[in-house]
Scaffold this active site. Sequence first.
Site, PDB file in Angstrom:
ATOM      1  N   LYS A   8       0.835  -1.225   0.000  1.00  0.00           N
ATOM      2  CA  LYS A   8       0.000   0.000   0.000  1.00  0.00           C
ATOM      3  C   LYS A   8       0.863   1.265   0.000  1.00  0.00           C
ATOM      4  O   LYS A   8       0.624   2.175  -0.789  1.00  0.00           O
ATOM      5  CB  LYS A   8      -0.931   0.039   1.225  1.00  0.00           C
ATOM      6  N   ARG A  81      -9.699   1.533   8.592  1.00  0.00           N
ATOM      7  CA  ARG A  81      -9.382   0.126   8.844  1.00  0.00           C
ATOM      8  C   ARG A  81     -10.512  -0.599   9.570  1.00  0.00           C
ATOM      9  O   ARG A  81     -10.366  -1.783   9.869  1.00  0.00           O
ATOM     10  CB  ARG A  81      -8.114   0.045   9.691  1.00  0.00           C
ATOM     11  N   ARG A 120      12.123  -5.269   5.803  1.00  0.00           N
ATOM     12  CA  ARG A 120      11.997  -3.845   5.501  1.00  0.00           C
ATOM     13  C   ARG A 120      12.902  -3.002   6.397  1.00  0.00           C
ATOM     14  O   ARG A 120      12.963  -3.218   7.606  1.00  0.00           O
ATOM     15  CB  ARG A 120      10.522  -3.504   5.791  1.00  0.00           C
ATOM     16  N   ARG A 154      11.220  -0.800  11.698  1.00  0.00           N
ATOM     17  CA  ARG A 154      10.041  -0.427  12.494  1.00  0.00           C
ATOM     18  C   ARG A 154       9.849  -1.414  13.634  1.00  0.00           C
ATOM     19  O   ARG A 154      10.005  -2.613  13.450  1.00  0.00           O
ATOM     20  CB  ARG A 154       8.793  -0.455  11.596  1.00  0.00           C
ATOM     21  N   ARG A 165      -0.789  -8.337  13.327  1.00  0.00           N
ATOM     22  CA  ARG A 165      -1.363  -7.327  12.437  1.00  0.00           C
ATOM     23  C   ARG A 165      -2.217  -7.986  11.362  1.00  0.00           C
ATOM     24  O   ARG A 165      -3.262  -7.464  10.970  1.00  0.00           O
ATOM     25  CB  ARG A 165      -0.237  -6.481  11.805  1.00  0.00           C
TER      26      ARG A 165
HETATM   27  P1  AMP Z   1       0.689   0.918   9.003  1.00  0.00           P
HETATM   28  O1  AMP Z   1       1.867   1.817   8.872  1.00  0.00           O
HETATM   29  O2  AMP Z   1      -0.444   1.312   8.098  1.00  0.00           O
HETATM   30  O3  AMP Z   1       1.073  -0.533   8.849  1.00  0.00           O
HETATM   31  O4  AMP Z   1       0.138   1.081  10.496  1.00  0.00           O
HETATM   32  C1  AMP Z   1       0.945   0.763  11.611  1.00  0.00           C
HETATM   33  C2  AMP Z   1       0.083   0.588  12.848  1.00  0.00           C
HETATM   34  O5  AMP Z   1      -0.591   1.810  13.142  1.00  0.00           O
HETATM   35  C3  AMP Z   1      -1.025  -0.449  12.721  1.00  0.00           C
HETATM   36  O6  AMP Z   1      -0.575  -1.762  12.976  1.00  0.00           O
HETATM   37  C4  AMP Z   1      -1.998   0.043  13.785  1.00  0.00           C
HETATM   38  O7  AMP Z   1      -1.529  -0.265  15.093  1.00  0.00           O
HETATM   39  C5  AMP Z   1      -1.899   1.559  13.643  1.00  0.00           C
HETATM   40  N1  AMP Z   1      -2.886   2.077  12.655  1.00  0.00           N
HETATM   41  C6  AMP Z   1      -2.617   2.684  11.466  1.00  0.00           C
HETATM   42  N2  AMP Z   1      -3.747   3.045  10.841  1.00  0.00           N
HETATM   43  C7  AMP Z   1      -4.765   2.657  11.638  1.00  0.00           C
HETATM   44  C8  AMP Z   1      -6.184   2.731  11.546  1.00  0.00           C
HETATM   45  N3  AMP Z   1      -6.788   3.303  10.482  1.00  0.00           N
HETATM   46  N4  AMP Z   1      -6.921   2.211  12.558  1.00  0.00           N
HETATM   47  C9  AMP Z   1      -6.340   1.655  13.643  1.00  0.00           C
HETATM   48  N5  AMP Z   1      -5.005   1.537  13.794  1.00  0.00           N
HETATM   49  C10 AMP Z   1      -4.213   2.025  12.807  1.00  0.00           C
END
Ligand code: AMP
Length: 213
Positions: A8, A81, A120, A154, A165
């Site tokens: 994404k 999400r 990553r 990360r 996740r």
């Molecule tokens: P990402 O960088 O999109 O993989 O997001 C990293 C982490 O941020 C996720 O595993 C969640 O803990 C949190 N997170 C990001 N976006 C959301 C969302 N829309 N709703 C809830 N948690 C989120």
Amino acid sequence: MGPPGAGKGTQAERLVKKFGMKHLSSGDIFRAEKASDSELGRKLASYMDAGQLVPDEVVVEMMAKAVTQAGDNIMLDGFPRTVAQAESLDEQLAEAGSPLDAVVVMTANDDIIIKRITGRRTCPACNRGYHVTFMPPKTEGYCEDCDDVELTQRSDDCEETVRQRLEAYRAQTEAVIGYYRDRNLLKIIDVDGNLDAEIVSGEVIQALASFEA
Ligand code: AMP
């Protein structure tokens, strides 16, 4: 939309360049708050580091602000999400008179996801992304563009957290795709995120360009 590691972020970066859009990544916004070590940042970290979704009320408040600030022509990445987040976003966009135009849905197999995410690495200075196997830097562990800057991983990119996740994705996020598929006026673009990033972006760009025409 798509599971972690489907590509994404990579695709969003490519598409915003191509179409001159603004990239709004909820994960990036939360990581920036986390890095500031504020009370809110520590709260976000407690969910993110466990591979769990941040509660809807926190997400909705932060992302509503970010969407309002960004205005129009936005590429959302990682948000919404949950169905509750999607409903709240719909309300906000309807009030602003600029509803969603299209949703890109990406799939990827678990084994590919785990390999991609655990390998990553990022440069903390310029944010350039690498992968230990698929896109290694010239000098192992160091950014090619910045002098002497060590790459970082990360904190939620270890295998155990990635599995969490993925579970959160299946339990809470997959339903959002159904929510959007049920809407007739919304264009849904399905792509296979297992494929090379170049092929995927070609497909999405073609689909979005035909939609624009
Ligand atoms: P990402 O960088 O999109 O993989 O997001 C990293 C982490 O941020 C996720 O595993 C969640 O803990 C949190 N997170 C990001 N976006 C959301 C969302 N829309 N709703 C809830 N948690 C989120």
